[in-house]
Design an enzyme around this catalytic site. Structure first.
Site, mmCIF file in Angstrom:
data_model
loop_
_atom_site.group_PDB
_atom_site.id
_atom_site.type_symbol
_atom_site.label_atom_id
_atom_site.label_comp_id
_atom_site.label_asym_id
_atom_site.label_seq_id
_atom_site.Cartn_x
_atom_site.Cartn_y
_atom_site.Cartn_z
ATOM 1 N N PHE A 48 0.848 -0.971 0.020
ATOM 2 C CA PHE A 48 -0.129 0.099 0.018
ATOM 3 C C PHE A 48 1.023 1.252 -0.075
ATOM 4 O O PHE A 48 1.926 1.586 0.756
ATOM 5 C CB PHE A 48 -0.934 0.035 1.160
ATOM 6 C CG PHE A 48 -1.891 1.087 1.183
ATOM 7 C CD1 PHE A 48 -3.127 1.240 0.636
ATOM 8 C CD2 PHE A 48 -1.538 2.355 1.859
ATOM 9 C CE1 PHE A 48 -3.885 2.454 0.208
ATOM 10 C CE2 PHE A 48 -2.671 3.596 1.701
ATOM 11 C CZ PHE A 48 -3.639 3.539 1.094
ATOM 12 N N ASP A 96 9.397 2.512 1.411
ATOM 13 C CA ASP A 96 8.252 3.343 2.206
ATOM 14 C C ASP A 96 8.168 2.902 3.656
ATOM 15 O O ASP A 96 7.521 1.980 4.069
ATOM 16 C CB ASP A 96 6.897 2.837 1.330
ATOM 17 C CG ASP A 96 5.792 3.333 2.067
ATOM 18 O OD1 ASP A 96 5.644 3.918 2.900
ATOM 19 O OD2 ASP A 96 4.739 3.403 1.193
ATOM 20 N N LYS A 154 2.765 9.777 8.420
ATOM 21 C CA LYS A 154 2.119 9.173 9.674
ATOM 22 C C LYS A 154 2.596 9.724 11.016
ATOM 23 O O LYS A 154 2.356 10.969 11.226
ATOM 24 C CB LYS A 154 2.065 7.722 9.643
ATOM 25 C CG LYS A 154 1.233 6.995 8.323
ATOM 26 C CD LYS A 154 0.791 5.761 8.988
ATOM 27 C CE LYS A 154 -0.146 5.058 7.784
ATOM 28 N NZ LYS A 154 -1.732 5.622 8.038
#
Ligand SMILES: Cc1ncc(COP(=O)(O)O)c(C=O)c1O
Length: 409
Positions: free
Chosen positions: A149, A234, A263
């Site tokens: 993702f 990532d 995040k």
């Protein structure tokens, strides 16, 4: 507990029913939500509109690694808000310069591009890769992993190895191919004449807390070196101490060329970063990329405060101890309920409990919340358990006790 008090004469805050009905009737309905509205938080605890105390073992999709309302972050954003909230990228500002200083000092990075979210950090990485590729043999293709993702923008849904995020948005941006996660030989076999980069999560988060076999990232590093590719990691979910080290790559015997962050970088304040070496940055020259709010003073002050806490020499060792305690408890639960639990996996405080039955997994997450424990269900049957790094032993034991009751029921 520091209860937020309403000013005298102010109307009472809306209740859950009003908040939920209002949002349901006006917002685009893209999120599957639980019928609960939170009003405040502290550390690993959230309180809802009815003053119900909920143990937060999800850290708001891993965005509050230092816990809710961390004093250092609160102090930094309060001070910055009263000083200077924003200046454009046509000028310089101290929080931005300090954030770039910290990100490079605390990682392999030599260059930083600041942005506002994970998808934007990955967009910057993908643009860096295409610029590099065009200058080195006219290459543009990026290989990513099945089950990955990487975000919800057009480029990042094209990079994401899950068909469901692209459905209905075709035609997809060309230049991406997907390879089974954890299989370095398959990755090397997939390289074509136009391939310029590999983009992977060190541990897949949304895909089900999937930990690759030992040595995977190091093998990808060697493959990238053999084929003049950029290795892009990532770390939007695995970064900022979540896996027990500041960045997950530190545990994997490999240094990437590019790392993307968001995040928890601002502990809940929206801020992202693409950190890279000089080689990967070489194509991003004057005018090649930009973002109005990227490098914003307020968000960057939050990120500076977050990184200063994460690198204080105490927070990460404590997070590792918390992770051991929680994992041991979850493994004991698996030993007790092998008919329900397939596997306990993860790294640091990014933990997954894979259940055999998706319906049971859904019921366990719902029953845990009923009993005051917030966890998440991902990849249909994997309970994602990710408390803040500051979670106490007593809170871990409380969460485990709730899960023990739920699994026994
Ligand atoms: C690994 C990873 N990359 C990218 C993203 C996208 O981040 P954002 O939602 O901030 O755009 C996420 C979000 O869940 C993620 O987990």
């Amino acid at each position: 507990m520091t209860a937020a008090t309403a000013p005298a004469g102010a109307s009472p805050p809306p209740g859950a029913d009003d908040i939920i009905a209002s949002a349901k009737s006006r917002m685009v309905q893209v999120y599957g939500r639980t019928e609960i509205a939170f009003v405040r938080g502290e550390g690993a605890i959230l309180w809802d509109t009815g003053e119900r105390r909920v143990l937060d073992f999800f850290s708001s999709i891993l965005c509050t690694n230092l816990g809710h309302a961390h004093p250092a972050v609160t102090e930094a954003i309060t001070r910055q808000a009263a000083t200077l909230v924003h200046v454009s990228n046509l000028h310089y500002s101290a929080p931005q310069a300090r954030l770039a200083e910290l990100l490079t000092a605390l990682s392999f990075g030599e260059r930083v591009f600041l942005c506002n979210s994970g998808a934007e950090a990955n967009e910057a990485a993908l643009k860096a890769a295409r610029r590099y590729g065009h200058a080195h043999g006219g290459r543009f293709e990026v290989l990513t992993a099945l089950g990955s993702f990487h975000g919800r923008t057009f480029a990042t849904i094209a990079a994401t190895g899950q068909e469901k995020v692209r459905r209905g948005f075709e035609p997809s941006l060309p230049g991406f191919r997907y390879v089974p996660f954890g299989d370095a030989a398959a990755m090397e076999a997939a390289i074509g004449p136009k391939t310029v980069a590999i983009l992977v999560e060190p541990v897949q988060g949304e895909g089900g807390v999937n930990v690759p076999p030992p040595g995977y990232l190091a093998e990808l590093r060697a493959i990238c070196d053999r084929h003049d590719l950029l290795l892009m990691s990532d770390e939007i979910q695995t970064g900022c101490g979540r896996t027990g080290t500041l960045w997950a790559y530190e545990q994997m015997g490999a240094v990437p060329d590019v790392m993307t962050l968001a995040k928890s970088l601002g502990n809940g304040i929206p801020v992202g970063a693409m950190v890279c070496n000089a080689r990967a940055a070489s194509g991003l020259d004057l005018g090649a990329h930009g973002s109005t709010f990227g490098g914003n003073c307020l968000t960057n002050a939050a990120a500076v405060a977050t990184l200063e806490v994460l690198s204080d020499g105490k927070t990460l060792p404590r997070a590792r101890a918390a992770a051991s305690r929680l994992r041991a408890g979850l493994e004991a639960l698996q030993t007790k309920h092998p008919e329900q639990i397939d596997e306990v996996r993860g790294l640091g405080l990014l933990l997954g409990v894979a259940l055999k039955d998706p319906e049971r997994a859904k019921a366990v997450a719902a029953a845990a919340l009923d009993q005051g424990l917030l966890i998440n269900l991902t990849a249909d049957r994997v309970l994602r358990i990710a408390p803040p790094l500051v979670v106490t032993d007593a809170e871990i034991d409380e969460g485990l006790a709730i899960l023990a009751r739920v699994f026994a029921s």
